[in-house]
Design an enzyme around this catalytic site. Structure first.
Site, short mmCIF file in Angstrom:
data_model
loop_
_atom_site.label_atom_id
_atom_site.label_comp_id
_atom_site.label_asym_id
_atom_site.label_seq_id
_atom_site.Cartn_x
_atom_site.Cartn_y
_atom_site.Cartn_z
N ASP A 319 0.86 -1.18 0.00
CA ASP A 319 0.00 0.00 0.00
C ASP A 319 0.90 1.24 0.00
OD1 ASP A 319 -2.40 1.61 0.43
OD2 ASP A 319 -1.60 1.87 2.46
N ASP A 520 -1.59 -0.46 6.04
CA ASP A 520 -1.77 0.07 7.39
C ASP A 520 -3.16 0.63 7.64
OD1 ASP A 520 -1.48 2.37 5.74
OD2 ASP A 520 -0.97 3.54 7.52
N ASP A 524 -7.23 -1.35 3.83
CA ASP A 524 -6.37 -2.46 3.43
C ASP A 524 -6.80 -3.79 4.03
OD1 ASP A 524 -4.64 -0.71 2.02
OD2 ASP A 524 -3.68 -0.15 3.91
#
Length: 923
Positions: A319, A520, A524
């Site tokens: 990410d 995080d 996600d």
């Protein structure tokens, strides 16, 4: 197990625990209650036509247990192995406990997501504000969302303007401007303006509810990893059973026809040596050691399956916000037009932005202060334009900071060269904001979420490990490509919605990739749960951390390659353990089948195999240690080689002990070093010991027992040799004899003090008889010429019917009558470790008059032999005044340890040796 070895006999064990039926009473609940799960599992596996670890554990522990029960009932208590099954069950369950404790709790992740939902909502009904539970809002209701409150439903803005923090949904740190017609999502946070939202999706239809559903489905769909040991056991168990059955048949029909007990013993030895302690520990011990070392490095694996699974990863998906970047906007660039001083311009901007609650305003103010510039005087007029910027009057100047659209609404034209510069910065992933002063363009500043210092290094390390790396984000392609280029990532998937991230992971998996996903944010969570290995940044959202399989506590991407490398090393370690465990059994099984390993030796060999596996697993604690961490000594491969060598030597040492025939056999020859025992007689003989001038002469006693059958004459032979293996020729006379031999039964109910004859060339011989079958201990005292008193001990087994053990009970009266005398022990409460005087008063048993006509016995008024309840502490004490003849006899000694002791005082009168026993308890 300590009771099975002479060299561990020094370890104190309560005598009561050595009782066969006490051991049976303690082992039975462990075997069938605590270990009952293995029997259930074995039954289910066998019923299903397979064989797993439960079958091996049930077979091995049952062999040890029922063999022990057999010898207990047969009266052979020296061959008990109850503890083998109990310890095996304990260790395997302990390993499972540690493994289970480390596993993740998927329900917690879902609870975290559910906890994000708004609890209440303000519904506008008939012009009135009505506060209701959020789950009672229906589609079509108009909902009021004040600044700082959570949006309770998915909907569309009908009135008002504000900035909404959608980081829990998108992972992006920058709030999103919302005006009439823009969509909003449940659980996002309204920052600085009131909004009226028309509900379109409620309850289970909201975006957050959908995320919760995706996480739950992904976590529940994960198949458990098939344990390597279970797969091996499916083949291993039938082979072991076949070998054990063949061993029994060959011994019963061919090698030793008709000897059922002997054949059964050999078959049980095969089952015990094949007991899967090492096989069962091979995986969990490596996982515990590997996960423990990973934790030291700031990496938490939630379960052993994840530590095993991470080594398979071929693709790492990262990410962007909060994972590759810091996740917090900072002021990066400032450009002022020539007619404005940069410091003055920033002072005005700082005063204007200071009154704004927008996160970008906070970043601008912090950046200006970080440059050492104080804000100008307080703004006299301030207006926040949601989603666009701010307008204020500072020191009489009109200040506008925000979007190009905001400056255009104030008729401010931006210079073409400035537009070009801002576009270039935006291509680098930064947000540019122009500034106007008194209606004229004055410059611009840029804010960006900066790349973490370690991201580029971590990406390079992942590539070095042969992994494909790509970035997955909800950002626009231009910003995403800019950040990816800085991090060294070649492949980017941009503008991907939260549920789309999970779909992208599935696409990669469908293409054959084993995906490790790192993120995080709440957004996600579905992708983390869907990936083969979910990796959460520890500084991120709680729900993401709970949904992931691995957590990086330090928020550092360098933890990802370290985690994968730890997984690879752990799996290599597990394979080493499995090879060693199976190899050890493969070596031991044929030796046991040939009759060279007794069951207790097989149990010891099995334990040594477990030790080698554990030691090998502990090598993982040194993994990834830098030179400055103080790692010394051998490298991992050398350590494992040494472990294998030591375990192999230990096995053959155990084999050597196993090949020593039972002490009852005519050819028994058991070497006992007297060096260690020399200290005991020196400390325990008390008065009359060899003086300080005596030198230490190391000797070895070789024992042979001929025809050890109860009620029949048994020949005892003791051969004394020196350190070089040569016979000791010369001995000093001590109390009229060259050797004193003490014989006691295991329960100390039988005692005899005899003196073997010296045959020359270091050989002593004597014939004696034993009253009953069972275990006896022989204790020989002798003095090599020029040396000090030496003690050698041996245990033998006498065939014949056993008698019931006689318990030792301290006290029972100070006075005892034996033969023609009555002996009174004046003080029977010694204190361990302190000087103690045994004082006896001797009287005539009939007249009770003091006796003064005791005859010297072995050159003294008497002798006292003392043994602890477990027969391990031995004292042979001589009188203080050897020439006394009564009515008192005093002996100085010290009881080494607390506990119960039995002592035998020996005197001679009228040509008869009289032995008087007492039982005392040392405090």
């Amino acid at each position: 197990m300590v009771g099975h070895f002479e060299f561990t006999s020094w370890i104190w064990v309560p005598a009561k625990l050595m009782d066969p039926w006490v051991q049976w009473w303690l082992a039975t609940p462990v075997q069938f209650l605590i270990g009952g799960r293995f029997y259930v599992g074995a039954f289910k596996a066998l019923r299903g036509g397979g064989a797993n670890m439960d079958v091996l554990v049930a077979l091995g522990t049952s062999a040890a247990y029922f063999y022990s029960l057999y010898v207990t009932m047969a009266g052979r208590p020296s061959e008990l192995y109850y503890e083998t099954g109990s310890v095996l069950i304990t260790f395997i369950l302990l390993g499972k406990l540690f493994e289970t404790a480390a596993k993740g709790r998927s329900s917690d992740a879902i609870k975290k997501l559910i906890g994000l939902q708004a609890k209440e909502a303000i519904v506008l009904l008939g012009g009135e504000e009505v506060r209701v539970p959020a789950d009672r809002v229906e589609a079509g209701h108009l909902v009021l969302v004040r600044p700082g409150e959570k949006v309770p439903v998915d909907g569309v803005v009908e009135a008002g303007a504000s900035a909404v923090d959608e980081s829990m949904l998108t992972g992006e740190s920058l709030p999103v401007g919302k005006t009439v017609g823009d969509p909003v999502y449940g659980a996002t946070i309204n920052k600085n303006g009131a909004l009226q939202v028309r509900a379109t999706k409620v309850g289970k239809d909201t975006a957050l509810a959908h995320i919760i559903r995706v996480v739950a489905e992904a976590q529940s769909s994960k198949a458990p990893i098939q344990r390597v040991a279970d797969a091996i056991s499916g083949i291993f168990v039938p082979i072991v059973l076949a070998i054990a059955a063949a061993t029994f048949l060959i011994w019963w029909f061919v090698a030793d026809p008709g000897n059922t007990a002997g054949a059964l013993e050999k078959a049980i030895a095969v089952l015990v040596i094949a007991c899967p302690c090492a096989l069962g520990l091979a995986t969990p011990t490596s996982i515990m050691a590997g996960s423990g070392r990973a934790a030291e490095l700031g990496i938490l694996f939630k379960g052993g399956e994840h530590l095993e699974n991470a080594h398979r990863a071929t693709t790492v998906v990262l990410d962007k916000t909060g994972t590759i970047t810091n996740g917090k906007p900072v002021l990066t660039d400032v450009r002022a037009e020539p007619e404005f001083l940069e410091a003055q311009l920033l002072a005005w901007v700082g005063a204007a932005e200071k009154r704004s609650e927008h996160p970008l305003a906070e970043a601008i103010v912090e950046g200006i202060q970080g440059r050492g510039i104080a804000a100008a005087a307080e703004a006299t007029s301030f207006q926040a334009v949601p989603g666009h910027g701010v307008e204020a009057i500072v020191e009489g100047r009109s200040i506008v900071v925000g979007t190009r659209r905001l400056l255009g609404a104030n008729d401010v034209r931006i210079k073409p060269e400035a537009e070009e510069q801002m576009s270039r910065l935006e291509a680098m992933g930064r947000t540019a904001m122009p500034i106007a002063v008194d209606g004229a363009y004055a410059g611009f500043l840029a804010v960006a979420d900066t790349l973490k210092e370690t991201s580029k290094e971590a990406v390079a390390e992942l590539k070095r490990l042969g992994l494909d790396v790509l970035m997955l984000t909800g950002d626009n392609p231009r910003t995403a490509q800019a950040i990816a280029a800085q991090a060294g990532i070649d492949r980017v998937l941009a503008e991907v919605l939260p549920e789309g991230k999970a779909q992208e992971v599935r696409k990669l998996q469908a293409a054959g990739a084993v995906v490790a996903m790192a993120g995080d944010g709440i957004n996600d969570a579905p992708a983390l749960a869907t990936a083969d290995v979910g990796i959460a940044i520890g500084t991120g959202a709680d729900a993401a951390i709970e949904a992931a399989d691995v957590t990086l506590l330090r928020g550092d991407l360098n933890g990802i390659p370290v985690a994968i490398e730890m997984s690879r090393k752990t799996m290599a370690n597990i394979k080493q353990n499995l090879v060693w465990a199976l190899g050890y059994n493969a070596l031991g099984i044929p030796i046991a089948a040939m009759g060279y390993l007794e069951p207790w030796v097989a149990g010891a060999a099995m334990a040594l195999s477990s030790v080698s596996v554990v030691l090998n697993a502990l090598r993982l604690q040194e993994a990834n240690k830098a030179k400055d961490e103080g790692v010394e000594g051998m490298n991992g491969k050398m350590q494992f080689a040494v472990v294998v060598l030591l375990a192999g030597m230990s096995f053959f040492a155990g084999y050597g002990f196993g090949r020593q025939d039972a002490p009852t056999a005519p050819t028994a020859a058991i070497a006992v070093s007297a060096a260690a025992a020399a200290e005991a007689p020196q400390a325990g003989h008390g008065h009359g010991n060899a003086g300080a001038a005596a030198t230490e002469i190391v000797t070895t006693a070789m024992w042979t027992a001929d025809n050890a059958v109860a009620g029949e004459r048994t020949g005892l032979r003791i051969e004394i040799k020196d350190e070089a293996g040569e016979p000791v020729e010369a001995f000093d006379v001590r109390h009229e004899k060259l050797m004193h031999l003490i014989v006691v039964s295991k329960d100390l109910s039988y005692f005899d003090h005899i003196h073997p004859e010296y045959r020359g060339e270091g050989v002593f011989e004597i014939a004696t008889s034993f009253p009953a079958g069972g275990e006896y201990k022989l204790i020989a005292d002798y003095v090599p010429s020029g040396g000090s008193t030496t003690t050698a001990t041996e245990r033998i087994r006498v065939d014949g019917p056993d008698k019931d053990d006689v318990p030792l009970t301290p006290g029972g009266g100070h006075a005892k009558t034996a033969g023609s005398i009555q002996v009174t022990l004046e003080d029977d409460h010694p204190v361990s470790g302190q000087h103690f005087e045994l004082a006896f008063r001797i009287a005539d048993s009939k007249t009770k008059q003091p006796v003064t006509d005791l005859e010297p016995y072995l050159g003294a008024v008497g002798h006292v032999v003392i043994l602890s309840e477990d027969t391990e502490e031995y004292l042979h004490v001589h009188p203080i005044d050897e020439s006394a003849s009564g009515p008192e006899a005093r002996f100085a000694t010290s009881f080494p340890e607390p506990g119960v002791y039995k002592l035998w005082a020996q005197f001679q009168r009228d040509g008869r040796v009289i032995t008087v026993p007492f039982v005392v308890e040392a405090e």
